[in-house]
Write a protein that holds these residues in place. Structure first.
Motif, PDB file in Angstrom:
ATOM      1  N   SER A 147       0.838  -1.201   0.000  1.00  0.00           N
ATOM      2  CA  SER A 147       0.000   0.000   0.000  1.00  0.00           C
ATOM      3  C   SER A 147       0.873   1.251   0.000  1.00  0.00           C
ATOM      4  N   ASN A 148       0.280   2.319  -0.434  1.00  0.00           N
ATOM      5  CA  ASN A 148       0.949   3.620  -0.440  1.00  0.00           C
ATOM      6  C   ASN A 148       0.335   4.496   0.643  1.00  0.00           C
ATOM      7  N   ILE A 149       1.014   5.589   0.963  1.00  0.00           N
ATOM      8  CA  ILE A 149       0.467   6.539   1.933  1.00  0.00           C
ATOM      9  C   ILE A 149      -0.890   7.034   1.437  1.00  0.00           C
ATOM     10  N   LEU A 150      -0.940   7.340   0.152  1.00  0.00           N
ATOM     11  CA  LEU A 150      -2.202   7.765  -0.465  1.00  0.00           C
ATOM     12  C   LEU A 150      -2.724   6.651  -1.363  1.00  0.00           C
ATOM     13  N   THR A 151      -4.005   6.372  -1.276  1.00  0.00           N
ATOM     14  CA  THR A 151      -4.611   5.412  -2.187  1.00  0.00           C
ATOM     15  C   THR A 151      -4.812   6.084  -3.548  1.00  0.00           C
ATOM     16  N   GLN A 152      -5.076   5.274  -4.538  1.00  0.00           N
ATOM     17  CA  GLN A 152      -5.334   5.841  -5.862  1.00  0.00           C
ATOM     18  C   GLN A 152      -6.607   6.697  -5.836  1.00  0.00           C
ATOM     19  N   LYS A 153      -7.606   6.268  -5.076  1.00  0.00           N
ATOM     20  CA  LYS A 153      -8.838   7.051  -4.972  1.00  0.00           C
ATOM     21  C   LYS A 153      -8.560   8.405  -4.317  1.00  0.00           C
ATOM     22  N   ASP A 156       1.052   5.620 -11.113  1.00  0.00           N
ATOM     23  CA  ASP A 156       1.753   4.388 -10.737  1.00  0.00           C
ATOM     24  C   ASP A 156       3.228   4.655 -10.453  1.00  0.00           C
ATOM     25  N   ILE A 157       3.735   5.770 -10.912  1.00  0.00           N
ATOM     26  CA  ILE A 157       5.115   6.181 -10.641  1.00  0.00           C
ATOM     27  C   ILE A 157       5.149   7.141  -9.451  1.00  0.00           C
ATOM     28  N   ILE A 158       4.244   8.091  -9.439  1.00  0.00           N
ATOM     29  CA  ILE A 158       4.278   9.147  -8.425  1.00  0.00           C
ATOM     30  C   ILE A 158       3.953   8.629  -7.026  1.00  0.00           C
ATOM     31  N   ILE A 168       6.502   9.046  -3.848  1.00  0.00           N
ATOM     32  CA  ILE A 168       6.212   9.829  -2.651  1.00  0.00           C
ATOM     33  C   ILE A 168       6.588   9.029  -1.408  1.00  0.00           C
ATOM     34  N   ASP A 169       6.161   7.773  -1.370  1.00  0.00           N
ATOM     35  CA  ASP A 169       6.488   6.919  -0.218  1.00  0.00           C
ATOM     36  C   ASP A 169       8.003   6.793  -0.040  1.00  0.00           C
ATOM     37  N   LEU A 201      -0.221  13.917   9.207  1.00  0.00           N
ATOM     38  CA  LEU A 201       0.815  14.798   8.670  1.00  0.00           C
ATOM     39  C   LEU A 201       1.477  14.150   7.451  1.00  0.00           C
ATOM     40  N   ALA A 202       1.724  12.853   7.522  1.00  0.00           N
ATOM     41  CA  ALA A 202       2.316  12.145   6.371  1.00  0.00           C
ATOM     42  C   ALA A 202       1.389  12.223   5.162  1.00  0.00           C
ATOM     43  N   LYS A 203       0.088  12.076   5.391  1.00  0.00           N
ATOM     44  CA  LYS A 203      -0.880  12.172   4.286  1.00  0.00           C
ATOM     45  C   LYS A 203      -0.905  13.587   3.703  1.00  0.00           C
ATOM     46  N   MET A 204      -0.799  14.597   4.588  1.00  0.00           N
ATOM     47  CA  MET A 204      -0.811  15.976   4.107  1.00  0.00           C
ATOM     48  C   MET A 204       0.425  16.260   3.251  1.00  0.00           C
ATOM     49  N   VAL A 205       1.600  15.851   3.747  1.00  0.00           N
ATOM     50  CA  VAL A 205       2.829  16.064   2.981  1.00  0.00           C
ATOM     51  C   VAL A 205       2.759  15.290   1.660  1.00  0.00           C
ATOM     52  N   ALA A 206       2.271  14.065   1.716  1.00  0.00           N
ATOM     53  CA  ALA A 206       2.130  13.264   0.498  1.00  0.00           C
ATOM     54  C   ALA A 206       1.192  13.940  -0.500  1.00  0.00           C
ATOM     55  N   SER A 207       0.134  14.552  -0.002  1.00  0.00           N
ATOM     56  CA  SER A 207      -0.826  15.248  -0.876  1.00  0.00           C
ATOM     57  C   SER A 207      -0.173  16.435  -1.576  1.00  0.00           C
TER      58      SER A 207
END
Length: 100
Positions: free
Chosen positions: A2-8, A27-29, A33-34, A54-60
């Motif tokens: 899994s990634n920090i952010l899901t595709q959705k 699929d690259i980005i 990010i992770d 915070l990790a989700k915010m930075v990832a966004s």
């Protein structure tokens, strides 16, 4: 994996519609990010069952920047993002020292 952010979540953040096959760069980005955040902070934020806000915010923020300018994938030059990554790094250090 899994990634920090899901595709959705990525689709929602970027306000994209349609089939995921229209946006193969995700699929690259998303893994980039992770990897960037793990390298910068020393913690694999994607492996946590409950993702850190915070990790989700930075990832966004990274997602939007790198989606808009793919030449910047893996790079961060904005002082605001560098500051957020530093805060995330401090959080990772705090988690390690508090568990000892």
């Amino acid at each position: 994996m899994s990634n920090i952010l899901t595709q959705k979540e990525a689709f929602d953040i970027l306000r994209l519609d349609g089939d995921a096959s229209l946006y193969p760069q995700l699929d690259i980005i998303l893994p980039a990010i992770d990897e960037y955040l793990e390298t910068a902070t020393g913690k694999d934020w994607a492996k946590d069952d409950t993702k850190d806000p915070l990790a989700k915010m930075v990832a966004s923020v990274l997602l939007v920047r790198w989606f808009d300018d793919p030449g910047m994938i893996g790079k961060v030059e904005d002082k605001g993002i560098i500051s957020l990554v530093s805060q995330l790094h401090a959080k990772a250090i705090t988690e390690v020292t508090s568990s000892d």
